[in-house]
Design an enzyme around this catalytic site. Structure first.
Site, PDB file in Angstrom:
ATOM      1  N   LYS A 207     106.532  32.851  96.349  1.00  0.00           N
ATOM      2  CA  LYS A 207     107.547  33.173  95.386  1.00  0.00           C
ATOM      3  C   LYS A 207     107.949  34.599  95.019  1.00  0.00           C
ATOM      4  CE  LYS A 207     108.349  31.858  90.453  1.00  0.00           C
ATOM      5  NZ  LYS A 207     108.111  31.224  89.295  1.00  0.00           N
ATOM      6  N   GLU A 213      97.069  38.204  99.274  1.00  0.00           N
ATOM      7  CA  GLU A 213      96.529  37.384 100.080  1.00  0.00           C
ATOM      8  C   GLU A 213      97.497  36.872 101.131  1.00  0.00           C
ATOM      9  OE1 GLU A 213      96.276  36.807  97.018  1.00  0.00           O
ATOM     10  OE2 GLU A 213      94.308  36.102  96.353  1.00  0.00           O
ATOM     11  N   GLY A 267     105.348  28.380  90.555  1.00  0.00           N
ATOM     12  CA  GLY A 267     104.728  28.056  91.790  1.00  0.00           C
ATOM     13  C   GLY A 267     104.000  26.535  91.862  1.00  0.00           C
ATOM     14  N   ARG A 268     103.163  26.469  90.699  1.00  0.00           N
ATOM     15  CA  ARG A 268     102.463  24.778  90.819  1.00  0.00           C
ATOM     16  C   ARG A 268     103.389  23.975  90.801  1.00  0.00           C
ATOM     17  NH1 ARG A 268     101.475  28.414  86.849  1.00  0.00           N
ATOM     18  NH2 ARG A 268     101.662  27.713  84.602  1.00  0.00           N
ATOM     19  N   GLU A 353      96.005  25.756  85.480  1.00  0.00           N
ATOM     20  CA  GLU A 353      96.911  27.096  85.353  1.00  0.00           C
ATOM     21  C   GLU A 353      97.957  26.821  84.139  1.00  0.00           C
ATOM     22  OE1 GLU A 353      99.430  29.128  88.477  1.00  0.00           O
ATOM     23  OE2 GLU A 353      97.501  29.943  88.924  1.00  0.00           O
ATOM     24  N   HIS A 384      78.464   8.834  96.657  1.00  0.00           N
ATOM     25  CA  HIS A 384      77.224   9.050  96.882  1.00  0.00           C
ATOM     26  C   HIS A 384      76.847  10.497  96.735  1.00  0.00           C
ATOM     27  CE1 HIS A 384      77.217   5.215  99.274  1.00  0.00           C
ATOM     28  NE2 HIS A 384      78.361   5.518  99.217  1.00  0.00           N
ATOM     29  N   LYS A 504      93.506  40.466  89.333  1.00  0.00           N
ATOM     30  CA  LYS A 504      94.232  41.143  90.351  1.00  0.00           C
ATOM     31  C   LYS A 504      94.261  42.650  90.415  1.00  0.00           C
ATOM     32  CE  LYS A 504      97.864  37.509  90.949  1.00  0.00           C
ATOM     33  NZ  LYS A 504      99.086  36.974  90.610  1.00  0.00           N
TER      34      LYS A 504
HETATM   35  O1  F6P Z   1      98.057  33.835  90.888  1.00  0.00           O
HETATM   36  C1  F6P Z   1      98.394  32.967  90.360  1.00  0.00           C
HETATM   37  C2  F6P Z   1      99.871  32.737  91.135  1.00  0.00           C
HETATM   38  O2  F6P Z   1     100.931  33.480  90.614  1.00  0.00           O
HETATM   39  C3  F6P Z   1     100.276  31.282  91.162  1.00  0.00           C
HETATM   40  O3  F6P Z   1     100.896  30.861  89.977  1.00  0.00           O
HETATM   41  C4  F6P Z   1     101.471  30.863  92.349  1.00  0.00           C
HETATM   42  O4  F6P Z   1     101.195  29.865  92.592  1.00  0.00           O
HETATM   43  C5  F6P Z   1     100.510  31.812  93.336  1.00  0.00           C
HETATM   44  O5  F6P Z   1      99.740  33.044  92.567  1.00  0.00           O
HETATM   45  C6  F6P Z   1     101.125  32.276  94.587  1.00  0.00           C
HETATM   46  O6  F6P Z   1     102.136  33.217  94.101  1.00  0.00           O
HETATM   47  P1  F6P Z   1     103.169  33.439  95.259  1.00  0.00           P
HETATM   48  O7  F6P Z   1     103.983  32.163  95.544  1.00  0.00           O
HETATM   49  O8  F6P Z   1     104.462  34.315  94.468  1.00  0.00           O
HETATM   50  O9  F6P Z   1     102.854  34.068  96.482  1.00  0.00           O
END
Ligand code: F6P
Length: 545
Positions: A207, A213, A267-268, A353, A384, A504
């Site tokens: 987003k 990452e 995002g979610r 979240e 199990h 972060k």
């Molecule tokens: O760190 C949380 C978050 O902002 C989530 O809400 C989001 O889904 C995820 O990181 C990834 O964010 P992006 O789509 O901006 O890379």
């Protein structure tokens, strides 16, 4: 400042009511009202929710619905569907419902009808997905794309991965989708280990297009492509899904290969936006449209069904009841479908979240618990491992058991056995096995304490015909809206996530410490300093083994 929910007389009435119901068992509730299996089951958008095995009666449901009314549920639902700014801390609407709106719908936010924008992107996604699927989009060296790698994390990963697994039987064979989320290079290395750059397309899903990452992995992927195929190949082997197109250009991805979405999509809540591009490529535009239709059907049900028949309303209110009034701390998500094995992880982000908040929407401290801990595994695997605790542990652990009447494979006998286990678990959780029953079966007296199961563990059974794309959409919208109503009851902003920011920032500072490669000048607490020193002493830049 919104009025604390705990001060409402209905909240206090629910607390008193809970004291009474805590003395009742589900055996008694079923004995008093033998038809509850019919009366406490509702249907909508192809999904049945049997909530009869919750520790509730008609009065509980009446009070919970009254509570929702007093929290202005109907007005708040209208505000969300109407594109009002309901995510106050970020100053945005929360308009995921627009992602599945029909082409002719009008949904305005900040003076703009967003539906044409949504469909413009969907149309471009369709065209692109078809090109990949029919082989007309090739890699830079002319080879057919056979591997799609989605690079993204959180909402830019969990939904697509869950959907890819869930819709396994709808996927195009010979075209696989892989996911790289973690900053741990192990995931990257494994994802590309057996594939060739010439046949690989990366979807950089983010987003913000700034997430550490994702950007680290995306640049690593870029390097992998460029090393094999040259700089120009980036255009053929990368597409992006951002809300921030400028950042994408710097990466070398052209606007034509950018499938955008908007800051009013959390995002979610984004798996049905362009973030679902990998899903659309895997299952095809028609099945993706079926999934959107499922989302839409649940949206309509949520908007129009009366409160007492409304699946998301009832699911959300039951969660409030179990959590705030019966003291449950967690909710186990137990899909009886191997293909839904990533649903618990998906729902963890969706719920925790969204509703893992300690202040109200105006910043005021809260006086009640908010989101329960969401966890789970598919059945029968979990049976199990941790079900022992569900049946005989000391904690109250409500469960959502999710199953389907029809299998998607030819192994019908397997399916009967699978579903028999789902029904048996719900029965055992509710009614247990009493000492008297064990005695009647001739169990030795000294064995009875170990063998008895108290029962009285609440569960929902969520049952649908088959795990189709439409069912998946409806199921996800069911949970989305149940999260929304819980947030309304608690008076929180379900659409921000400031809690993830602090670490972060700290990680950014610690990376600088690590890069200096010296323990001199470490300026953290004694624990962090000692851990960092140990790490610096032992770290190596070469792989082990
Ligand atoms: O760190 C949380 C978050 O902002 C989530 O809400 C989001 O889904 C995820 O990181 C990834 O964010 P992006 O789509 O901006 O890379």
């Amino acid at each position: 400042m919104s009025y604390p929910v705990t001060e409402l007389s209905t909240w206090r009435a629910l607390e008193r009511h809970a004291q009474g119901l805590k003395q009742c068992s589900l055996r008694e509730l079923f004995a008093d009202y033998p038809e509850r299996g019919h009366w406490f089951a509702i249907d909508g958008a192809g999904i049945c929710l049997d909530y009869s095995k919750n520790i509730v009666n008609e009065e509980t449901m009446r009070l919970l619905i009254q509570l929702a009314d007093e929290r202005f549920f109907a007005q708040r639902r209208a505000a969300m569907f109407g594109g009002e700014v309901i995510n106050h801390s970020e100053g945005r609407a929360a308009l995921h419902i627009a992602l599945r709106a029909p082409r002719d719908a009008v949904i305005m936010t900040e003076g703009r009808n967003v539906v044409p924008d949504v469909h413009a992107v969907l149309d471009r996604m369709r065209a692109f997905a078809e090109q990949i699927r029919d082989g007309s989009w090739t890699g830079a060296s002319g080879k057919t794309i056979r591997h799609i790698v989605n690079v993204g994390i959180g909402g830019s990963y969990l939904g697509p991965e869950m959907a890819y697994q869930a819709l396994r039987s709808y996927r195009k064979r010979g075209l696989d989708v892989r996911f790289i989320a973690n900053i741990d290079g192990a995931e990257f290395v494994e994802a590309i280990a057996d594939i060739h750059p010439a046949e690989t397309l990366f979807i950089v899903s983010s987003k913000t297009f700034t997430t550490l990452e994702t950007m680290t992995n995306a640049y690593q992927a870029r390097q992998w492509i460029v090393a094999a195929l040259g700089e120009k190949a980036v255009a053929q082997h990368f597409v992006a899904v951002p809300t921030n197109p400028d950042a994408v250009r710097a990466f070398g991805i052209a606007p034509e290969q950018t499938f955008g979405f908007w800051d009013w999509v959390g995002g979610r809540y984004s798996m049905d936006s362009a973030i679902g591009l990998s899903t659309m490529i895997a299952v095809g535009p028609e099945q993706f449209e079926q999934m959107l239709a499922g989302f839409r059907a649940m949206d309509e049900h949520f908007t129009h069904a009366p409160m007492e028949q409304n699946l998301p309303v009832i699911l959300g209110l039951l969660s409030i009841w179990n959590n705030n009034f019966l003291g449950a701390e967690t909710l186990a998500i137990l899909p009886y479908a191997h293909d839904l094995r990533r649903l618990p992880a998906y729902l963890q982000q969706l719920q925790m979240e969204s509703n893992g908040k300690h202040v109200g929407e105006h910043g005021e401290p809260l006086t009640q618990q908010t989101c329960p801990i969401i966890w789970g595994e598919p059945g029968t695997d979990g049976q199990h491992s941790f079900y022992q605790m569900l049946h005989q542990g000391t904690r109250l652990i409500p469960c959502d058991l999710i199953g389907f009447c029809q299998p998607l494979s030819d192994l019908a006998e397997h399916h009967d056995l699978l579903m028999a286990n789902l029904f048996a678990q719900a029965e055992a959780l509710a009614f247990g096995k009493s000492a008297a029953e064990l005695r009647a079966e001739g169990v030795a007296e000294e064995q009875i304490p170990f063998r008895a199961c108290a029962g009285n563990h609440p569960s929902n059974v969520i049952l649908a015909e088959a795990l189709t794309p439409a069912t998946l959409g409806a199921l996800i919208a069911l949970y989305e809206h149940s999260v929304f109503i819980q947030g309304i009851i608690w008076g929180i902003d379900s659409f921000d996530q400031w809690g993830v920011e602090l670490s972060k920032v700290l990680a950014g500072k610690i990376v600088e410490d690590i890069r200096t490669d010296t323990v001199d000048g470490l300026n953290h607490d004694s624990s962090t300093n000692a851990l960092l020193s140990r790490y610096l002493r032992h770290k190596t830049t070469r792989p082990r083994g």
